[in-house]
Enzyme design. Structure first.
Site, PDB file in Angstrom:
ATOM      1  N   HIS A  37       3.681 -26.643  12.620  1.00 33.76           N
ATOM      2  CA  HIS A  37       5.033 -27.188  12.592  1.00 33.76           C
ATOM      3  C   HIS A  37       5.121 -28.569  13.235  1.00 33.76           C
ATOM      4  O   HIS A  37       5.676 -29.511  12.669  1.00 33.76           O
ATOM      5  CB  HIS A  37       6.003 -26.246  13.326  1.00 33.76           C
ATOM      6  CG  HIS A  37       6.075 -24.868  12.747  1.00 33.76           C
ATOM      7  ND1 HIS A  37       5.892 -24.617  11.409  1.00 33.76           N
ATOM      8  CD2 HIS A  37       6.335 -23.667  13.313  1.00 33.76           C
ATOM      9  CE1 HIS A  37       6.022 -23.320  11.191  1.00 33.76           C
ATOM     10  NE2 HIS A  37       6.287 -22.732  12.321  1.00 33.76           N
ATOM     11  N   ARG A  72       0.815  -1.222   0.000  1.00 30.15           N
ATOM     12  CA  ARG A  72       0.000   0.000   0.000  1.00 30.15           C
ATOM     13  C   ARG A  72       0.847   1.269   0.000  1.00 30.15           C
ATOM     14  O   ARG A  72       0.338   2.346  -0.259  1.00 30.15           O
ATOM     15  CB  ARG A  72      -0.929  -0.023   1.211  1.00 30.15           C
ATOM     16  CG  ARG A  72      -2.015  -1.089   1.111  1.00 30.15           C
ATOM     17  CD  ARG A  72      -2.806  -1.276   2.386  1.00 30.15           C
ATOM     18  NE  ARG A  72      -2.027  -1.939   3.418  1.00 30.15           N
ATOM     19  CZ  ARG A  72      -2.523  -2.342   4.587  1.00 30.15           C
ATOM     20  NH1 ARG A  72      -3.801  -2.154   4.846  1.00 30.15           N
ATOM     21  NH2 ARG A  72      -1.751  -2.936   5.467  1.00 30.15           N
ATOM     22  N   LYS A 103      13.201 -27.321   5.625  1.00 31.04           N
ATOM     23  CA  LYS A 103      14.474 -27.540   6.299  1.00 31.04           C
ATOM     24  C   LYS A 103      15.063 -28.889   5.894  1.00 31.04           C
ATOM     25  O   LYS A 103      14.355 -29.873   5.740  1.00 31.04           O
ATOM     26  CB  LYS A 103      14.293 -27.455   7.816  1.00 31.04           C
ATOM     27  CG  LYS A 103      13.917 -26.049   8.292  1.00 31.04           C
ATOM     28  CD  LYS A 103      13.745 -25.997   9.793  1.00 31.04           C
ATOM     29  CE  LYS A 103      13.382 -24.593  10.251  1.00 31.04           C
ATOM     30  NZ  LYS A 103      14.489 -23.622  10.045  1.00 31.04           N
ATOM     31  N   ASP A 157       4.563 -24.021   4.975  1.00 29.14           N
ATOM     32  CA  ASP A 157       5.034 -24.217   6.348  1.00 29.14           C
ATOM     33  C   ASP A 157       6.551 -24.346   6.239  1.00 29.14           C
ATOM     34  O   ASP A 157       7.056 -25.361   5.755  1.00 29.14           O
ATOM     35  CB  ASP A 157       4.427 -25.484   6.958  1.00 29.14           C
ATOM     36  CG  ASP A 157       4.792 -25.653   8.437  1.00 29.14           C
ATOM     37  OD1 ASP A 157       5.893 -25.203   8.823  1.00 29.14           O
ATOM     38  OD2 ASP A 157       3.994 -26.234   9.193  1.00 29.14           O
ATOM     39  N   HIS A 158       7.270 -23.317   6.662  1.00 24.54           N
ATOM     40  CA  HIS A 158       8.699 -23.261   6.357  1.00 24.54           C
ATOM     41  C   HIS A 158       9.481 -24.408   6.993  1.00 24.54           C
ATOM     42  O   HIS A 158      10.579 -24.728   6.542  1.00 24.54           O
ATOM     43  CB  HIS A 158       9.294 -21.913   6.769  1.00 24.54           C
ATOM     44  CG  HIS A 158       9.437 -21.718   8.245  1.00 24.54           C
ATOM     45  ND1 HIS A 158       8.445 -21.172   9.029  1.00 24.54           N
ATOM     46  CD2 HIS A 158      10.465 -21.993   9.086  1.00 24.54           C
ATOM     47  CE1 HIS A 158       8.850 -21.118  10.276  1.00 24.54           C
ATOM     48  NE2 HIS A 158      10.064 -21.609  10.346  1.00 24.54           N
ATOM     49  N   ASP A 204       0.036 -21.493  17.459  1.00 24.46           N
ATOM     50  CA  ASP A 204       1.212 -20.916  16.799  1.00 24.46           C
ATOM     51  C   ASP A 204       2.198 -21.973  16.340  1.00 24.46           C
ATOM     52  O   ASP A 204       2.830 -21.830  15.292  1.00 24.46           O
ATOM     53  CB  ASP A 204       1.905 -19.945  17.767  1.00 24.46           C
ATOM     54  CG  ASP A 204       3.010 -19.146  17.104  1.00 24.46           C
ATOM     55  OD1 ASP A 204       2.785 -18.645  15.988  1.00 24.46           O
ATOM     56  OD2 ASP A 204       4.100 -19.023  17.687  1.00 24.46           O
TER      57      ASP A 204
END
Length: 518
Positions: free
Chosen positions: A268, A64, A210, A205-206, A263
């Site tokens: 994870h 923005r 890995k 989902d990072h 969270d």
């Protein structure tokens, strides 16, 4: 002892080398935000250094703020110099790479701004040869996901376009959280599906990017010594720890809504659990792998309120010291209600009703302000009968443990018993370690590098499918319902820099086990 024989997945690596990234445009919504600054831009630059990106590769930053193309390029350069694992910027590489960076101001709820974005993309497709291939990365709060998807659809950007010799594609990548409970996750998916088909949606989902997480499948299915003992006959218990030593970092408002369970556990930790517990897929195709992961989640018995009361522990960090630094307790953090019952720590015991895992407990724990930052999966094996070693204190030995360290210092270690040199029969536990950096002599790519590349390749194996998300939310919703029924006036407090509330020790010790020392 060092081990350097563990390789990355040869099948996936072969697939990756066999395919090349098509020319495309990555459109980043939220381009001036922290995620873009710290992770996305550095990841794209590192991919460019390793040469999997075509010369036509293009990035359009969308936000923005009224930025110019040059301002966006300067911000991108600063991101790389500050956060890239390979820094500072290589001037020659940046000279050519930055020519593909552009910026477009968009008010997320204004349809006319998307019409002008569509015009810019048509112009870039023609000038840079990106052939109408677009990835829309939503690095924005989830509350904007539906609005952005609707407007992309209304402006024609979500549709596949077919030319005479090329079928253009569009994909959308969304960050967690995918809702805050099952109904909101279903509603969010309905919004996304109005504009994009499920095959176009990539839920990131990072943790799945890995190296050690990806190597779980190689460790299990690519080695003849592990898979035969990867079951209830030999495994005593599995422990999954996701520990953080930081606090809220000015995210009090968000954390009050999420807590440690939403969270960390819903996404994870469930991903790690499914990879450890899944059956061998028929192949390494995206749906084959994700089918097996979903089966694991469906095999976890529904938790009753009694189960939740008996098999879970919550806690909050109090005031204290982390090293030499004073720490503010959770209830005194900015944005947190002084009467909050939001957990900063949660531990749970889960069972999986499958032939492979029946009776094997999976202990999960995650929290903030713990002793150190570490993520680890520990597979603890059953003890052998020590009849041969009577009188040697062998029964006091640690059991065999296979540990997969996700972060930091990614690697794998195996704890086993050995005889100490000398005349007497004295046993000691020793560790055989594998570290990515020292074994392969290269720094592993960061998670976002792998996942962004897979998104461009159209490989959704390491992304979360909607049914995975729904099953994980069913479990978390049962936890939340059970805790609501308890109606506790306050949660147990734990001292910063420890491993959580003492009640979490009781959770596992009553089963005759202990948490692994990390």
């Amino acid at each position: 002892m060092s081990v350097a024989t563990l390789a990355t997945n040869p099948l996936r690596e072969g697939m990756r080398h066999a395919r090349t990234v098509e020319p495309c445009v990555v459109v980043i919504f939220g381009a001036t935000g922290d995620l873009t600054h710290r992770k996305l831009i550095p990841a794209l630059y590192n991919l460019k250094l390793e040469q999997p990106l075509p010369s036509q590769f293009t990035v359009v930053g969308v936000a923005r703020r009224p930025f110019t193309h040059e301002q966006f390029r300067e911000q991108a350069k600063e991101s790389i110099n500050t956060f890239s694992r390979r820094r500072p910027v290589n001037p020659a590489v940046w000279e050519s790479f930055s020519k593909g960076f552009f910026y477009h101001q968009v008010r997320f709820d204004q349809q006319e701004d998307y019409e002008s974005l569509a015009e810019l993309l048509r112009k870039l497709d023609e000038e840079r040869g990106t052939n109408g291939n677009h990835i829309f990365y939503l690095a924005t709060p989830p509350s904007f996901y539906g609005t952005i998807a609707d407007n992309l659809s209304a402006s024609g950007l979500a549709q596949r376009e077919t030319g005479e010799q090329h079928q253009a594609w569009s994909r959308i990548i969304v960050e967690k959280p995918f809702g805050h409970d099952l109904p909101s996750a279903l509603a969010l998916n309905r919004e996304l599906n109005k504009a994009f088909s499920e095959s176009q949606i990539y839920r990131i989902d990072h943790y799945l990017g890995k190296e050690t997480v990806q190597n779980i499948m190689v460790l299990r299915f690519g080695n003849g010594i592990f898979e035969p003992i990867w079951n209830r006959r030999y495994v005593d218990n599995v422990q999954i720890t996701v520990a953080e030593n930081i606090g809220l970092e000015s995210r009090g408002d968000y954390y009050e809504e999420a807590g440690a369970t939403r969270d960390m556990m819903q996404n994870h930790m469930m991903q790690l659990l499914t990879l450890v517990a899944m059956e061998p897929p028929v192949n390494f195709g995206a749906d084959s792998v994700r089918d097996e992961k979903v089966k694991v989640l469906r095999a976890i018995p529904p938790l009753t309120d009694v189960d939740v009361a008996n098999e879970t522990i919550r806690g909050q960090y109090g005031s204290g010291m982390m090293g030499s630094e004073p720490v503010t307790g959770y209830l005194h953090e900015e944005g947190v209600s002084p009467n909050s019952r939001t957990e900063t720590y949660v531990a749970a015991k889960l069972l999986i009703d499958s032939w492979r895992w029946a009776g094997v407990p999976f202990y999960l724990r995650t929290g903030k302000r713990l002793a150190k930052r570490i993520t680890e999966i520990s597979i603890q094996f059953k003890r052998p009968p020590y009849l041969l070693f009577r009188g040697t204190q062998a029964d006091q030995m640690q059991p065999n443990v296979l540990s997969l360290r996700i972060q930091p210092n990614e690697g794998i270690s195996l704890l086993f018993s050995a005889k100490v040199p000398g005349q007497e029969m004295v046993m000691r536990s020793v560790s055989m370690d594998f570290l990515y950096g020292s074994s392969f002599g290269v720094e592993p790519p960061e998670a976002y590098e792998r996942l962004l590349l897979d998104g461009m390749l159209g490989d959704s194996t390491l992304f979360t499918r909607i049914d995975e998300t729904e099953e994980a939310w069913k479990l978390v919703d049962s936890l939340e319902h059970g805790w609501a029924e308890q109606n506790l006036k306050s949660l147990p407090q734990y001292e910063p820099g420890t491993w959580g509330p003492k009640e979490a020790d009781s959770l596992i010790e009553r089963d005759g086990r202990t948490w692994r020392r990390l």
